[in-house]
Motif scaffolding. Structure first.
Motif, PDB file in Angstrom:
ATOM      1  N   UNK A   1       0.463  -0.991   0.366  1.00 35.64           N
ATOM      2  CA  UNK A   1      -0.214  -0.194  -0.125  1.00 35.64           C
ATOM      3  C   UNK A   1       0.307   1.070  -0.037  1.00 35.64           C
ATOM      4  N   UNK A   2       1.885   1.085   0.487  1.00 31.94           N
ATOM      5  CA  UNK A   2       2.759   1.857   0.640  1.00 31.94           C
ATOM      6  C   UNK A   2       4.012   2.304   0.271  1.00 31.94           C
ATOM      7  N   UNK A   3       4.604   3.455  -0.352  1.00 32.17           N
ATOM      8  CA  UNK A   3       6.204   3.716  -0.909  1.00 32.17           C
ATOM      9  C   UNK A   3       6.996   4.769   0.134  1.00 32.17           C
TER      10      UNK A   3
ATOM     11  N   UNK B   1      13.403  -5.721   8.061  1.00 31.29           N
ATOM     12  CA  UNK B   1      13.464  -4.631   7.763  1.00 31.29           C
ATOM     13  C   UNK B   1      14.074  -3.947   6.401  1.00 31.29           C
ATOM     14  N   UNK B   2      14.117  -3.474   5.579  1.00 32.81           N
ATOM     15  CA  UNK B   2      14.073  -2.480   4.458  1.00 32.81           C
ATOM     16  C   UNK B   2      14.043  -1.491   4.517  1.00 32.81           C
ATOM     17  N   UNK B   3      15.798  -0.948   3.516  1.00 33.99           N
ATOM     18  CA  UNK B   3      16.336  -0.058   3.492  1.00 33.99           C
ATOM     19  C   UNK B   3      15.929   0.716   1.289  1.00 33.99           C
ATOM     20  N   UNK B   4      15.562   1.692   1.474  1.00 34.05           N
ATOM     21  CA  UNK B   4      15.573   1.818  -0.172  1.00 34.05           C
ATOM     22  C   UNK B   4      16.026   3.879  -0.572  1.00 34.05           C
TER      23      UNK B   4
ATOM     24  N   UNK C   1      13.252   3.683   5.222  1.00 33.21           N
ATOM     25  CA  UNK C   1      13.851   1.801   6.006  1.00 33.21           C
ATOM     26  C   UNK C   1      12.322   2.134   6.533  1.00 33.21           C
ATOM     27  N   UNK C   2      12.072   0.854   5.953  1.00 32.47           N
ATOM     28  CA  UNK C   2      10.703   0.166   6.632  1.00 32.47           C
ATOM     29  C   UNK C   2      11.265  -0.697   7.609  1.00 32.47           C
ATOM     30  N   UNK C   3      10.378  -0.909   8.712  1.00 30.66           N
ATOM     31  CA  UNK C   3      10.353  -2.107   9.743  1.00 30.66           C
ATOM     32  C   UNK C   3       9.536  -3.045   9.699  1.00 30.66           C
TER      33      UNK C   3
ATOM     34  N   UNK D   1       5.259   0.174   5.530  1.00 26.68           N
ATOM     35  CA  UNK D   1       5.378   1.999   6.236  1.00 26.68           C
ATOM     36  C   UNK D   1       6.250   1.687   5.535  1.00 26.68           C
ATOM     37  N   UNK D   2       7.019   3.282   5.776  1.00 25.82           N
ATOM     38  CA  UNK D   2       8.447   3.789   5.699  1.00 25.82           C
ATOM     39  C   UNK D   2       8.945   4.816   6.910  1.00 25.82           C
ATOM     40  N   UNK D   3      10.092   4.588   6.865  1.00 21.08           N
ATOM     41  CA  UNK D   3      10.186   6.165   7.772  1.00 21.08           C
ATOM     42  C   UNK D   3      11.761   7.607   6.851  1.00 21.08           C
ATOM     43  N   UNK D   4      11.682   7.894   7.173  1.00 22.21           N
ATOM     44  CA  UNK D   4      12.687   8.959   6.334  1.00 22.21           C
ATOM     45  C   UNK D   4      13.647   9.001   6.884  1.00 22.21           C
TER      46      UNK D   4
END
Length: 367
Positions: A82-84, A112-115, A124-126, A131-134
């Motif tokens: 759902x999110x990017x 945990x994924x990095x983009x 980062x997504x945990x 969801x993604x956090x800057x």
């Protein structure tokens, strides 16, 4: 990956979808699947070494927009998340124009994924991409005013966790240079000392370099390789200092790099003619290998076309599989995928006439 691993899956991101080539450990015969995510440009895709049946792909479509897809069955099926990662909660180009890099996070954090994205940012997504956090230490870095678009855009790529120091993260920026965080993404420092950049007004500038590819080596702490706009380099101090190793290559320009995950002294690259003519040197498709950290280079072309081949190998277009003997995979802008199962000594066409290849990633196949 470990020596003598089992079956192999090669994820091939193209301009019109994701293909997956699968083979047994012998890598003698291949089955090609796809296209998955048909019609989408796939800049980055991987099966996660922490959970080999789980994988992620970044898809871009001129009408349907930008999405991240996840698989739970080794790439047999894919579901849109759902999110990017984006800078703001809207679809304006200032929020997100491209996802250039997706990568696993820390080994003991399997979700945990990095983009790395454009406009330049690391996220980062945990929660497995829900969801993604800057990482604002990078996204709001004081150097940001000195970053500028290269020919392909303002790309944050080569995002990766240091396999020897899980709290250390690297990101490369074209054009902006290499940045490193030693505190799990809270703060970031430029790491560009020694990189040639004649296009910058300041000699030995702290940032602004156009780095095309960065690989941190898993077998030797501190060892990293990069291909820059001017030169191929090695560092043995986590990127604090870079030494050019392109003497003996036919050009200092190129994009793609690959390493042998077991032997830190082995490095592969694909030189291209120049910044003005971004194609294989002399119309010959050759991969260059050094077994001594760039002191000596040898051209590998057995099985690769050697006449009137004017193609580009993009930054993610060369990959190794970590098996023993080492497997290598080379994808071209013309949609040809070549494979070697003996460290590059001999090559064979794995698939031809695919859409233009943007990314190649090899991994163990448990699907």
């Amino acid at each position: 990956m470990e020596d003598n691993m089992g079956a192999v899956a090669v994820l091939v991101g193209t301009r019109k979808g994701l293909f997956i080539a699968r083979s047994t450990a012998e890598r003698a015969e291949w089955q090609l699947e796809g296209p998955h995510l048909a019609g989408y440009e796939i800049q980055s895709a991987f099966l996660d070494p922490r959970q080999p049946l789980v994988g992620y792909a970044a898809g871009h479509h001129p009408v349907w927009g930008i999405h991240i897809y996840r698989t739970h069955d080794g790439g047999r099926s894919w579901q849109s998340l759902a999110e990017v990662p984006r800078h703001r909660e809207d679809d304006d180009p200032d929020s997100l124009t491209m996802i250039w890099s997706l990568a696993p996070g820390r080994p003991n954090h399997p979700d945990e994924i990095l983009a790395g994205i454009e406009p330049p940012g690391v996220f980062r997504s945990s929660d497995a991409g829900q969801s993604w956090q800057p990482l604002n230490g990078f996204n709001q870095h004081p150097d940001r005013t000195q970053w500028s678009p290269a020919k392909g855009g303002l790309a944050v790529h080569s995002v990766q966790v240091d396999p020897n120091h899980p709290e250390q993260i690297y990101a490369a920026l074209s054009a902006g240079g290499i940045y490193r965080s030693s505190d799990n993404g809270a703060t970031w420092q430029a790491a560009n000392h020694g990189i040639r950049a004649p296009y910058l007004a300041q000699k030995n500038a702290p940032c602004g370099q156009c780095v095309h590819r960065l690989l941190v080596h898993p077998a030797k702490p501190g060892r990293a390789y990069q291909q820059s706009h001017h030169g191929t380099y090695v560092s043995d101090d986590y990127g604090d200092h870079w030494q050019a190793i392109d003497q003996g290559l036919p050009s200092d320009f190129g994009y793609a790099l690959a390493t042998d995950p077991v032997n830190p002294d082995v490095i592969y690259c694909v030189p291209e003619e120049s910044s003005q003519f971004r194609a294989t040197v002399d119309g010959r498709l050759r991969v260059y290998r050094s077994r001594d950290v760039g002191k000596h280079w040898e051209a590998l072309g057995d099985g690769l076309p050697q006449e009137n081949v004017f193609v580009t190998i993009l930054r993610d277009g060369l990959a190794s599989d970590g098996a023993s003997p080492l497997g290598l995979y080379l994808g071209t802008s013309s949609g040809h995928l070549f494979a070697s199962r003996d460290g590059g000594d001999h090559w064979a066409l794995l698939a031809g006439f695919l859409p233009g290849i943007l990314s190649v990633r090899a991994t163990q196949d448990l699907a």
